[in-house]
Design a protein around this motif. Sequence first.
Motif, PDB file in Angstrom:
ATOM      1  N   MET A  12      -1.765  70.857  20.680  1.00  0.00           N
ATOM      2  CA  MET A  12      -0.466  70.885  20.014  1.00  0.00           C
ATOM      3  C   MET A  12      -0.406  72.150  19.158  1.00  0.00           C
ATOM      4  SD  MET A  12      -0.185  66.828  19.047  1.00  0.00           S
ATOM      5  CE  MET A  12       1.300  67.088  18.077  1.00  0.00           C
ATOM      6  N   THR A  13       0.047  72.034  17.910  1.00  0.00           N
ATOM      7  CA  THR A  13      -0.030  73.184  17.013  1.00  0.00           C
ATOM      8  C   THR A  13      -1.479  73.619  16.866  1.00  0.00           C
ATOM      9  OG1 THR A  13       1.890  72.369  15.818  1.00  0.00           O
ATOM     10  CG2 THR A  13       0.536  74.020  14.708  1.00  0.00           C
ATOM     11  N   GLY A  14      -2.360  72.636  16.764  1.00  0.00           N
ATOM     12  CA  GLY A  14      -3.800  72.880  16.775  1.00  0.00           C
ATOM     13  C   GLY A  14      -4.410  72.388  18.067  1.00  0.00           C
ATOM     14  N   PRO A  15      -5.645  72.788  18.379  1.00  0.00           N
ATOM     15  CA  PRO A  15      -6.273  72.374  19.645  1.00  0.00           C
ATOM     16  C   PRO A  15      -6.630  70.888  19.637  1.00  0.00           C
ATOM     17  CG  PRO A  15      -7.847  73.522  18.256  1.00  0.00           C
ATOM     18  CD  PRO A  15      -6.515  73.647  17.576  1.00  0.00           C
ATOM     19  N   LYS A  16      -6.843  70.332  20.838  1.00  0.00           N
ATOM     20  CA  LYS A  16      -7.244  68.934  20.931  1.00  0.00           C
ATOM     21  C   LYS A  16      -8.623  68.762  20.291  1.00  0.00           C
ATOM     22  CE  LYS A  16      -8.954  69.725  25.651  1.00  0.00           C
ATOM     23  NZ  LYS A  16      -8.788  69.371  27.072  1.00  0.00           N
ATOM     24  N   LEU A  17      -8.864  67.583  19.730  1.00  0.00           N
ATOM     25  CA  LEU A  17     -10.068  67.364  18.929  1.00  0.00           C
ATOM     26  C   LEU A  17     -11.122  66.514  19.619  1.00  0.00           C
ATOM     27  CD1 LEU A  17      -8.553  66.751  15.376  1.00  0.00           C
ATOM     28  CD2 LEU A  17      -9.431  68.872  16.365  1.00  0.00           C
ATOM     29  N   PHE A  18     -10.849  66.018  20.814  1.00  0.00           N
ATOM     30  CA  PHE A  18     -11.818  65.158  21.490  1.00  0.00           C
ATOM     31  C   PHE A  18     -13.119  65.917  21.740  1.00  0.00           C
ATOM     32  CE2 PHE A  18     -13.610  63.062  25.295  1.00  0.00           C
ATOM     33  CZ  PHE A  18     -13.722  61.762  24.790  1.00  0.00           C
ATOM     34  N   GLU A  19     -14.237  65.343  21.253  1.00  0.00           N
ATOM     35  CA  GLU A  19     -15.584  65.920  21.403  1.00  0.00           C
ATOM     36  C   GLU A  19     -15.656  67.346  20.860  1.00  0.00           C
ATOM     37  OE1 GLU A  19     -16.705  65.479  25.493  1.00  0.00           O
ATOM     38  OE2 GLU A  19     -17.140  63.325  25.269  1.00  0.00           O
ATOM     39  N   VAL A  20     -14.948  67.602  19.762  1.00  0.00           N
ATOM     40  CA  VAL A  20     -14.945  68.953  19.191  1.00  0.00           C
ATOM     41  C   VAL A  20     -16.317  69.320  18.627  1.00  0.00           C
ATOM     42  CG1 VAL A  20     -14.176  68.178  16.907  1.00  0.00           C
ATOM     43  CG2 VAL A  20     -13.682  70.504  17.663  1.00  0.00           C
ATOM     44  N   ARG A  21     -17.072  68.314  18.160  1.00  0.00           N
ATOM     45  CA  ARG A  21     -18.418  68.606  17.648  1.00  0.00           C
ATOM     46  C   ARG A  21     -19.320  69.148  18.750  1.00  0.00           C
ATOM     47  NH1 ARG A  21     -19.183  62.874  14.623  1.00  0.00           N
ATOM     48  NH2 ARG A  21     -18.206  62.254  16.586  1.00  0.00           N
ATOM     49  N   GLN A  22     -19.211  68.536  19.934  1.00  0.00           N
ATOM     50  CA  GLN A  22     -20.006  69.000  21.070  1.00  0.00           C
ATOM     51  C   GLN A  22     -19.597  70.410  21.490  1.00  0.00           C
ATOM     52  OE1 GLN A  22     -20.036  66.267  24.366  1.00  0.00           O
ATOM     53  NE2 GLN A  22     -20.743  67.812  25.821  1.00  0.00           N
ATOM     54  N   LYS A  23     -18.302  70.713  21.455  1.00  0.00           N
ATOM     55  CA  LYS A  23     -17.813  72.044  21.840  1.00  0.00           C
ATOM     56  C   LYS A  23     -18.338  73.112  20.889  1.00  0.00           C
ATOM     57  CE  LYS A  23     -13.525  70.207  23.821  1.00  0.00           C
ATOM     58  NZ  LYS A  23     -12.057  70.119  23.677  1.00  0.00           N
ATOM     59  N   TRP A  24     -18.313  72.818  19.599  1.00  0.00           N
ATOM     60  CA  TRP A  24     -18.802  73.803  18.623  1.00  0.00           C
ATOM     61  C   TRP A  24     -20.301  74.011  18.762  1.00  0.00           C
ATOM     62  CZ3 TRP A  24     -16.622  75.989  13.811  1.00  0.00           C
ATOM     63  CH2 TRP A  24     -15.226  76.038  13.847  1.00  0.00           C
ATOM     64  N   GLU A  25     -21.022  72.934  19.023  1.00  0.00           N
ATOM     65  CA  GLU A  25     -22.474  73.061  19.184  1.00  0.00           C
ATOM     66  C   GLU A  25     -22.808  73.879  20.420  1.00  0.00           C
ATOM     67  OE1 GLU A  25     -26.426  70.179  19.694  1.00  0.00           O
ATOM     68  OE2 GLU A  25     -24.455  69.304  19.279  1.00  0.00           O
ATOM     69  N   GLU A  26     -22.134  73.593  21.537  1.00  0.00           N
ATOM     70  CA  GLU A  26     -22.377  74.343  22.766  1.00  0.00           C
ATOM     71  C   GLU A  26     -21.914  75.789  22.642  1.00  0.00           C
ATOM     72  OE1 GLU A  26     -20.320  72.099  25.679  1.00  0.00           O
ATOM     73  OE2 GLU A  26     -21.861  70.518  25.835  1.00  0.00           O
ATOM     74  N   GLY A  27     -20.925  76.034  21.792  1.00  0.00           N
ATOM     75  CA  GLY A  27     -20.427  77.395  21.600  1.00  0.00           C
ATOM     76  C   GLY A  27     -21.302  78.244  20.694  1.00  0.00           C
TER      77      GLY A  27
END
Length: 431
Positions: free
Chosen positions: A44-59
């Motif tokens: 939406m205005t901000g990105p989707k938040l589902f599994e955002v912790r995993q995305k940041w860790e993998e990034g």
Amino acid sequence: MGNRGLFAFILTLFMLTSFVTSAQEGESIFNSKCATCHNPHKDMTGPKLFEVRQKWEEGGAMEGSLHQWVKNWQVAEATDPYAKEVATWSPSAMTTFADLTDEQIEAVFDYVDAQPVASAVVDTPGNPGGGGNLPTEENDFSWIWYVLGAVFLVIIFSVGGVKRQLQELDESGDQPLKVGSKAWIFKNRKFVGIGVLVAVMTGVVWLLLGLYQIGVVSAYQPSQPIAFPHDIHAGINGIDCKYCHNSANKSKSAGIPTTNVCMNCHKQVQGAGDQVEKIKNIYASAGFSPEGGGKYSGETENIVWNKVHSLPDHVYFNHSQHVEIGGVDCKQCHGDMTKQNELPRVVPVEELNQIEGNVQLSKPTLTMGWCIECHSIKDVSTGTIEGKGGYYDEIHKRLLENDESLYDEYLEDGKVTVSELGGWECAKCHY
């Protein structure tokens, strides 16, 4: 039900209660602070938040960077390359939430990750595009209540069975029970009963103590872009608090000094050793170069400070009323800043009580009980001749003219407290 079974039941019940409480807290925070711009499964205005912790860790994000992003994304962007990359996703600036704790942020992420997959998100009249609240969120944790209901049914049937066996035992005299554990429970029923009572009372007390800690921010200490040494400025150099926080005696807010206030001194005082780097941050913010006698480039940078003493939106507090009229010293609430080298924090009441001249209080700092207790002890003014403000002068005048005996009663202890002048009225502090 044996001792092990009883213990396992109590432990399970507490774990389920804690899980429900955490999930409800995460849902409440998400709906009030996040749902306007974020959806678990849709950008939406901000990105989707589902599994955002995993995305940041993998990034490759730095540890704690995601929490810092939620509290103040600009600080995270300045310290973590991955956060800086995320900041390019949208030109919209995210709201800062410095008041959220790490546990609350984790509760939000736990709630988001527990939401249905993207295919379950549908448009509804009150939820266009699947944004904001999910249409099924009211039933997301309904299974918890079924589990709790099943547990209580087991307990009811178990208690009923024990009662029947005890009745049979009573009717048959000394006939032993067939099941060894039940026989032992009956033989030691007094001790078992006391143990169960102690366990239940301990659980209730533990739960109540946990509830009392909700909203308590004592010792809260957020990160800051500059580790400002109060002990050097207010202590060694003797700079008055109100020189930097110049609206404390005339405004609701004490205010944070602008870089120009810092430059009044630091245009000449340029520091030495490790202090040079901190001074450079001030220069960069003001767009100042000390070379060649010093000059301003006009290119400035904002310093983003994190608020330390955050009150709920429904609480009204006026610095000028306390500092100017009430004569409250800054150290009463903020501690002795002339000796504080660390980052600003909410000083625990135990430390505040050790400072000479402070009113001795017992409730946690920044809680309602802490304010109420201070209002019942602290004197405001003891007569009209002090001239501390027309408001209190008028109250003294009316008491003397209309009810002198009540006025004498107020002055029996040699002072007029805040509570005696209406400081306990709800509307004084709450909108």
